[in-house]
Design a protein around this motif. Structure first.
Motif, PDB file in Angstrom:
ATOM      1  N   SER A  87       0.975  -1.314  -0.042  1.00  0.00           N
ATOM      2  CA  SER A  87       0.194   0.144   0.052  1.00  0.00           C
ATOM      3  C   SER A  87       0.990   1.334  -0.116  1.00  0.00           C
ATOM      4  O   SER A  87       0.443   2.273  -0.627  1.00  0.00           O
ATOM      5  CB  SER A  87      -0.966   0.000   1.121  1.00  0.00           C
ATOM      6  OG  SER A  87      -1.886  -1.087   1.088  1.00  0.00           O
ATOM      7  N   LEU A  91       0.480   4.751  -2.052  1.00  0.00           N
ATOM      8  CA  LEU A  91       0.106   5.858  -1.355  1.00  0.00           C
ATOM      9  C   LEU A  91       1.314   7.049  -1.741  1.00  0.00           C
ATOM     10  O   LEU A  91       0.900   8.099  -1.447  1.00  0.00           O
ATOM     11  CB  LEU A  91       0.092   5.520   0.291  1.00  0.00           C
ATOM     12  CG  LEU A  91      -1.234   4.734   0.552  1.00  0.00           C
ATOM     13  CD1 LEU A  91      -1.123   4.524   1.882  1.00  0.00           C
ATOM     14  CD2 LEU A  91      -2.584   5.622   0.207  1.00  0.00           C
ATOM     15  N   PHE A 117     -10.969  -4.329  -1.841  1.00  0.00           N
ATOM     16  CA  PHE A 117     -10.291  -3.148  -1.408  1.00  0.00           C
ATOM     17  C   PHE A 117      -9.521  -3.668  -0.179  1.00  0.00           C
ATOM     18  O   PHE A 117      -9.564  -4.741   0.451  1.00  0.00           O
ATOM     19  CB  PHE A 117     -11.177  -2.105  -0.795  1.00  0.00           C
ATOM     20  CG  PHE A 117     -12.093  -2.361   0.297  1.00  0.00           C
ATOM     21  CD1 PHE A 117     -11.706  -2.329   1.664  1.00  0.00           C
ATOM     22  CD2 PHE A 117     -13.573  -2.643   0.163  1.00  0.00           C
ATOM     23  CE1 PHE A 117     -12.494  -2.507   2.770  1.00  0.00           C
ATOM     24  CE2 PHE A 117     -14.279  -3.046   0.957  1.00  0.00           C
ATOM     25  CZ  PHE A 117     -13.731  -3.066   2.380  1.00  0.00           C
ATOM     26  N   ILE A 152      -7.616   4.597   5.637  1.00  0.00           N
ATOM     27  CA  ILE A 152      -7.691   4.954   4.291  1.00  0.00           C
ATOM     28  C   ILE A 152      -7.902   3.521   3.571  1.00  0.00           C
ATOM     29  O   ILE A 152      -7.368   2.392   3.993  1.00  0.00           O
ATOM     30  CB  ILE A 152      -5.823   5.160   4.079  1.00  0.00           C
ATOM     31  CG1 ILE A 152      -5.325   6.154   4.767  1.00  0.00           C
ATOM     32  CG2 ILE A 152      -5.389   5.307   2.286  1.00  0.00           C
ATOM     33  CD1 ILE A 152      -4.005   6.724   4.675  1.00  0.00           C
ATOM     34  N   LEU A 154      -8.031   1.604  -0.065  1.00  0.00           N
ATOM     35  CA  LEU A 154      -7.417   1.602  -1.230  1.00  0.00           C
ATOM     36  C   LEU A 154      -8.265   0.631  -2.217  1.00  0.00           C
ATOM     37  O   LEU A 154      -8.166  -0.471  -2.117  1.00  0.00           O
ATOM     38  CB  LEU A 154      -6.140   1.119  -1.291  1.00  0.00           C
ATOM     39  CG  LEU A 154      -4.903   2.011  -0.748  1.00  0.00           C
ATOM     40  CD1 LEU A 154      -4.963   1.829   0.755  1.00  0.00           C
ATOM     41  CD2 LEU A 154      -3.566   1.724  -1.430  1.00  0.00           C
ATOM     42  N   ILE A 162      -8.470   6.971  -4.167  1.00  0.00           N
ATOM     43  CA  ILE A 162      -8.207   6.037  -2.705  1.00  0.00           C
ATOM     44  C   ILE A 162      -9.313   6.938  -1.884  1.00  0.00           C
ATOM     45  O   ILE A 162      -9.923   8.087  -2.239  1.00  0.00           O
ATOM     46  CB  ILE A 162      -6.809   6.165  -2.014  1.00  0.00           C
ATOM     47  CG1 ILE A 162      -6.524   7.806  -1.916  1.00  0.00           C
ATOM     48  CG2 ILE A 162      -5.829   5.388  -2.906  1.00  0.00           C
ATOM     49  CD1 ILE A 162      -5.189   7.849  -1.026  1.00  0.00           C
ATOM     50  N   TYR A 163      -9.807   6.545  -0.769  1.00  0.00           N
ATOM     51  CA  TYR A 163     -10.570   7.057   0.010  1.00  0.00           C
ATOM     52  C   TYR A 163     -10.052   7.235   1.705  1.00  0.00           C
ATOM     53  O   TYR A 163      -9.405   6.276   1.903  1.00  0.00           O
ATOM     54  CB  TYR A 163     -11.905   6.444   0.276  1.00  0.00           C
ATOM     55  CG  TYR A 163     -12.603   6.341  -1.037  1.00  0.00           C
ATOM     56  CD1 TYR A 163     -13.603   7.273  -1.251  1.00  0.00           C
ATOM     57  CD2 TYR A 163     -12.354   5.170  -1.871  1.00  0.00           C
ATOM     58  CE1 TYR A 163     -14.444   7.175  -2.513  1.00  0.00           C
ATOM     59  CE2 TYR A 163     -13.078   5.351  -3.195  1.00  0.00           C
ATOM     60  CZ  TYR A 163     -13.922   6.179  -3.438  1.00  0.00           C
ATOM     61  OH  TYR A 163     -14.691   6.146  -4.769  1.00  0.00           O
TER      62      TYR A 163
END
Length: 474
Positions: A87, A91, A117, A152, A154, A162-163
């Motif tokens: 990740s 990121l 996710f 977070i 993904l 991403i959120y």
């Protein structure tokens, strides 16, 4: 003075000048270079420590099988760190690239969660600038727009999106304007799905609860024995530990033995205090000077350097909470840390501590430090041939107790509280180790279900389902 003596004198002067110039070239300049290299190495070391400690406290994987049959994996430590490593690669682009950030509704969030996710859950109130610092970026769109990071998400096939959830319950969609597709998440999720893991489900979706938990927990665990990192009866070692906290001459430090068995070291008029209790809990206090911390990253760096110097960095340590603190005209930061032993994080209840390590920093000064650290003992492994009660059964078994706590919190009558309200009030359910702190050594850790509500955190015996401990949240 004859001509020969005059020539000899000039030669001596020239020789001395050459020596001075050589010294400037070969000693002064390299010394500055060494100092620069030393500063760079120190900063690199701090950066490495940041990356080791600012990690998710929990990682969840959704395999995207559709709402009717979707299931999840809560990763254990080794797989969790592998997922975090994959990740981080992705990121890095978001924290260093050109992004567009928009606030999205809960509906959009649930739509996103129906697909595959990876969800990274961080500690409480973690500043975005701290997370950003591990990507060597202090200023970016994410830091400017989102001040605290709770989670977070993904999406495996997110195509540059991403959120991020903040601590106020808001959800943000972050999109890279230029995105290079990376299939590492897809490959990781496939490998996890093909392996062995405990499947988790949204078992209480019938009351609009999206917390995940296993239907069964058929896991045979090794009995883990631990001992305190510090033994108060080892006088020489205790003195060495205490001495490391005092920069001043140790001759001016008084030692007091309390009737409880605790050992206390005092400097001056209690300007500095070190106390070690019989269970190995270490407390350090220093008077606050007229200073303040305006930069949370610098304060955090001071905290982790202090931990390293005091040899108080357990394996698998991670950041669990950050908050700003005010004391008269001074402003600083509180940092809480926890760690794992084996598969699970370790929790306990002692002296009002909510974390295994708690530090307060004003400026670059550590003004308060508490640590209660246990280490796994080197004893033969023993597997307990007993499976654990799944958490949904524990909740059903203790629903009356949960109602009582809820009613007391809000001044309600128990009869007026529906079971559905109690279930919807639960934030997270996870397996942890609980340390009752009854023994300084050869203490057996209890596999426990940690159930968190907005008001309280409960710990239930994983084998019996009975309440071990509960505490109010900050």
């Amino acid at each position: 003075m004859n001509k020969e003596q005059f020539k000899s004198g000039i030669l001596i002067v020239l020789l001395l000048m050459c020596l001075v110039l050589i010294q400037n070239i070969w000693f002064d300049i390299p010394l500055k270079q060494v100092q620069m290299v030393s500063a760079e190495e120190n900063q690199l070391r701090i950066q490495e420590m940041r990356e080791k400690i600012i990690v998710p406290r929990r990682v969840i994987v959704s395999f995207g099988k559709g709402q009717s049959s979707s299931y999840f994996a809560v990763l254990e430590h080794e797989n969790m760190m592998e997922a975090w490593f994959s990740s981080k690669t992705i990121l890095h682009e978001f924290f260093n690239g050109n992004t567009e950030i928009v606030s999205v509704s809960d509906k959009n969030r649930l739509m996103n969660k129906s697909g595959a996710f990876i969800e990274l859950e961080f500690g409480e109130s973690i500043p975005s600038v701290l997370v950003s610092s591990i990507f060597q970026s202090a200023s970016n769109n994410i830091v400017e727009e989102i001040k605290k990071i709770e989670k977070i998400v993904l999406p495996v096939f997110g195509e540059g999106t991403i959120y991020i959830y903040d601590d106020a319950g808001k959800t943000f969609e972050i999109t890279l304007k230029v995105y290079n597709y990376n299939d590492s998440l897809s490959r990781l999720v496939n490998s996890i799905q093909e392996g062995e893991f405990v499947k988790h489900y949204t078992l209480f979706s019938f009351v609009d609860s999206d917390i995940i938990m296993p239907l069964n927990y058929d896991v045979l665990l090794e009995r883990v024995f631990v001992e305190s990192k510090i033994n108060v009866e080892e006088e020489k070692k205790i003195r060495e530990i205490a001495q490391s906290f005092f920069d001043e001459n140790f001759d001016f430090v008084r030692m007091i033995k309390e009737t409880s068995g605790a050992v206390v070291y005092l400097y001056g008029f209690s300007e500095k205090i070190v106390r070690i209790n019989p269970k190995g809990k270490l407390t350090y206090r220093e008077g606050i000077r007229n200073t303040f911390s305006s930069n949370v990253v610098e304060a955090f760096d001071a905290a982790i350097v202090f931990l390293e110097e005091q040899n108080q960095l357990p394996e698998s340590i991670y950041l669990t909470e950050v908050r700003s603190i005010n004391n008269e005209n001074n402003r600083g930061y509180f940092f809480g840390f926890n760690y794992r032993i084996g598969k699970y994080p370790i929790y306990f209840s002692e002296g009002g501590m909510n974390h295994s390590i708690e530090i307060e920093v004003f400026g670059n000064t550590i003004t308060s430090y508490e640590a209660s650290i246990r280490e796994k003992m080197d004893v033969p492994a023993f597997i307990k041939r007993e499976t654990m009660i799944p958490p949904h059964v524990v909740i059903e078994k203790n629903i009356q107790l949960l109602k009582e706590k809820y009613a007391h919190e809000y001044g309600l009558e128990i009869e007026d509280i529906e079971n559905a309200n109690i279930i919807k009030n639960i934030i997270t359910v996870e397996m942890v180790y609980y340390d009752t702190k009854e023994m300084r050594e050869r203490q057996v850790l209890l596999p426990s279900w940690k159930i968190v509500t907005p008001e309280r955190t409960f710990f239930f015996d994983g084998y019996r389902g009975s309440l071990i401990s509960s505490r109010r949240n900050n």
